[in-house]
Design an enzyme around this catalytic site. Structure first.
Site, mmCIF file in Angstrom:
data_model
loop_
_atom_site.group_PDB
_atom_site.id
_atom_site.type_symbol
_atom_site.label_atom_id
_atom_site.label_comp_id
_atom_site.label_asym_id
_atom_site.label_seq_id
_atom_site.Cartn_x
_atom_site.Cartn_y
_atom_site.Cartn_z
ATOM 1 N N GLU A 41 -1.286 -9.422 4.214
ATOM 2 C CA GLU A 41 -1.981 -8.863 3.477
ATOM 3 C C GLU A 41 -2.846 -8.991 1.384
ATOM 4 O O GLU A 41 -2.375 -10.177 0.936
ATOM 5 C CB GLU A 41 -0.394 -7.568 2.976
ATOM 6 C CG GLU A 41 -1.674 -6.658 3.629
ATOM 7 C CD GLU A 41 -2.075 -5.635 3.602
ATOM 8 O OE1 GLU A 41 -3.285 -6.053 2.835
ATOM 9 O OE2 GLU A 41 -2.828 -4.391 4.115
ATOM 10 N N ARG A 121 8.303 2.251 -0.147
ATOM 11 C CA ARG A 121 7.732 1.451 -0.377
ATOM 12 C C ARG A 121 7.076 0.436 -1.303
ATOM 13 O O ARG A 121 5.904 1.573 -1.083
ATOM 14 C CB ARG A 121 8.050 0.313 0.732
ATOM 15 C CG ARG A 121 6.751 0.283 1.997
ATOM 16 C CD ARG A 121 6.304 -1.371 2.627
ATOM 17 N NE ARG A 121 5.427 -0.870 3.912
ATOM 18 C CZ ARG A 121 4.845 -1.222 3.744
ATOM 19 N NH1 ARG A 121 4.381 -2.015 2.466
ATOM 20 N NH2 ARG A 121 3.650 -1.306 4.662
ATOM 21 N N ASN A 123 2.671 -0.659 -1.612
ATOM 22 C CA ASN A 123 1.637 -1.123 -0.770
ATOM 23 C C ASN A 123 0.777 -1.921 -1.472
ATOM 24 O O ASN A 123 0.890 -2.861 -2.454
ATOM 25 C CB ASN A 123 0.968 -0.201 0.002
ATOM 26 C CG ASN A 123 0.548 -0.767 1.802
ATOM 27 O OD1 ASN A 123 1.152 -1.583 2.041
ATOM 28 N ND2 ASN A 123 -1.162 -0.090 1.723
ATOM 29 N N GLU A 142 5.652 6.199 7.133
ATOM 30 C CA GLU A 142 4.131 6.544 7.261
ATOM 31 C C GLU A 142 4.174 8.250 7.139
ATOM 32 O O GLU A 142 3.156 8.499 7.242
ATOM 33 C CB GLU A 142 3.735 6.251 8.112
ATOM 34 C CG GLU A 142 3.038 4.604 7.800
ATOM 35 C CD GLU A 142 1.844 4.259 8.909
ATOM 36 O OE1 GLU A 142 1.131 4.067 9.335
ATOM 37 O OE2 GLU A 142 2.305 2.836 8.712
ATOM 38 N N ASN A 169 -4.138 2.165 0.117
ATOM 39 C CA ASN A 169 -4.599 1.120 0.486
ATOM 40 C C ASN A 169 -5.476 1.079 -0.784
ATOM 41 O O ASN A 169 -5.363 0.575 -2.248
ATOM 42 C CB ASN A 169 -5.099 0.929 1.590
ATOM 43 C CG ASN A 169 -4.246 0.409 2.012
ATOM 44 O OD1 ASN A 169 -3.458 -0.873 2.474
ATOM 45 N ND2 ASN A 169 -3.544 0.764 3.465
ATOM 46 N N ASP A 220 -8.770 -0.152 5.317
ATOM 47 C CA ASP A 220 -7.377 -0.556 5.344
ATOM 48 C C ASP A 220 -7.679 -1.453 3.319
ATOM 49 O O ASP A 220 -7.978 -0.117 2.327
ATOM 50 C CB ASP A 220 -6.455 -1.882 5.990
ATOM 51 C CG ASP A 220 -4.957 -2.066 5.603
ATOM 52 O OD1 ASP A 220 -4.748 -2.300 4.592
ATOM 53 O OD2 ASP A 220 -4.821 -2.969 5.878
#
Length: 309
Positions: A41, A121, A123, A142, A169, A220
């Protein structure tokens, strides 16, 4: 939190491998870093070092890659890491499971803001034109509405921006700083906000820029080019798309791996599009799943600000 040190791997520019042409665009991708990241990522170009930063979220790894020499480094963190960005004074800022951490140029770690929430968490994150960090979170399961988007100032002050997010995101700004683009992945939308001037970069007027159709994957990570167009990676869509500021789809780069996670312009002229990918959840992953791909000369990026902290 302490860092577990750095290991270095060496390679050459020849690691790029064989180019393959995307049939919809005529653009050729190459392999920048052959890897097996579980959840690669957050590609980010660091102009101060001439390196690409990227992460493997679920393996708690921060990677660097120098396209000139092929040199790679990897650093393990004590927590899952959602994003890494350069700091204005050197070092890195990390969006970690339990908050925002700073890595100083001498490799010393310290917390800037700590807020541990069970089951949640970090992102994706991005640095705004004013040097603040816009940091996203999500729940591991999620759960709808379990994530957030927050604005973090250089002194550690945190201001909530969105508190009803599922998977926070991609975030990015137009070249003039007047618009902010944002993805909450399950919505299938790229949204656009107006950025208020003289008000600490606050955003208003949320509205859809584009919606990804059923069967084409989920939006994303994203980046914005010098023409104000939005490039978005498609998770389970095997592609990167480019949308104009009016929301029209004008370019598609098909890729061989289904789980495309994020993209960013890098290289000395900010003309190469770096793309991260993932292999998590795939029963028979493509050999390149988890690698970093690059499309040389894909477009023209803009210099990204460093975090002010």
């Amino acid at each position: 939190m302490t860092q577990h040190g750095t290991t270095a791997q060496h390679g050459t520019a020849a690691q790029h491998g064989t180019a393959a042409t995307g049939t919809a665009t005529g653009m050729a991708y190459e392999v920048a870093v052959r890897a097996e990241a579980s959840l690669g990522e957050g590609p980010t170009w660091d102009p101060a070092t001439g390196r690409l930063l990227w992460i493997d979220v679920l393996n708690s790894r921060v990677h660097t890659y120098d396209p000139t020499t092929g040199r790679r480094t990897v650093r393990r963190t004590d927590q899952h890491v959602g994003a890494v960005k350069p700091r204005a004074g050197g070092g890195l800022v990390l969006n970690l499971r339990d908050g925002i951490g700073l890595l100083d140029p001498d490799d010393t770690f310290r917390w800037l803001h700590r807020e541990a929430v069970p089951g949640r968490r970090a992102n994706d994150a991005a640095v705004a034109p004013d040097g603040t960090l816009w940091a996203g979170t999500m729940r591991y399961d999620e759960a709808p509405g379990g994530g957030t988007l927050s604005r973090v100032a250089g002194d550690g002050a945190v201001e909530g921006v969105l508190d009803d997010v599922t998977v926070s995101n991609g975030t990015g700004w137009s070249p003039d700083g007047r618009l902010m683009y944002y993805v909450d992945t399950p919505t299938r939308r790229i949204d656009v906000f107006d950025v208020a001037t003289g008000e600490g970069g606050r955003v208003t007027g949320r509205r859809p820029l584009a919606t990804i159709e059923d069967g084409a994957g989920f939006p994303d990570g994203l980046c914005v080019d010098a023409e104000g167009c939005v490039w978005v990676a498609l998770w389970d869509g095997g592609a990167v798309r480019r949308y104009t500021p009016s929301g029209d789809l004008d370019r598609v780069i098909p890729l061989p791996v289904p789980r495309v996670t994020a993209c960013a312009f890098g290289g000395p002229d900010l003309a190469d599009l770096y793309i991260t990918t993932a292999r998590v959840g795939l029963t028979a992953p493509h050999p390149l799943a988890g690698s970093v791909l690059v499309v040389p000369g894909a477009g023209q990026g803009t210099p990204q600000p460093a975090f002010a902290g």
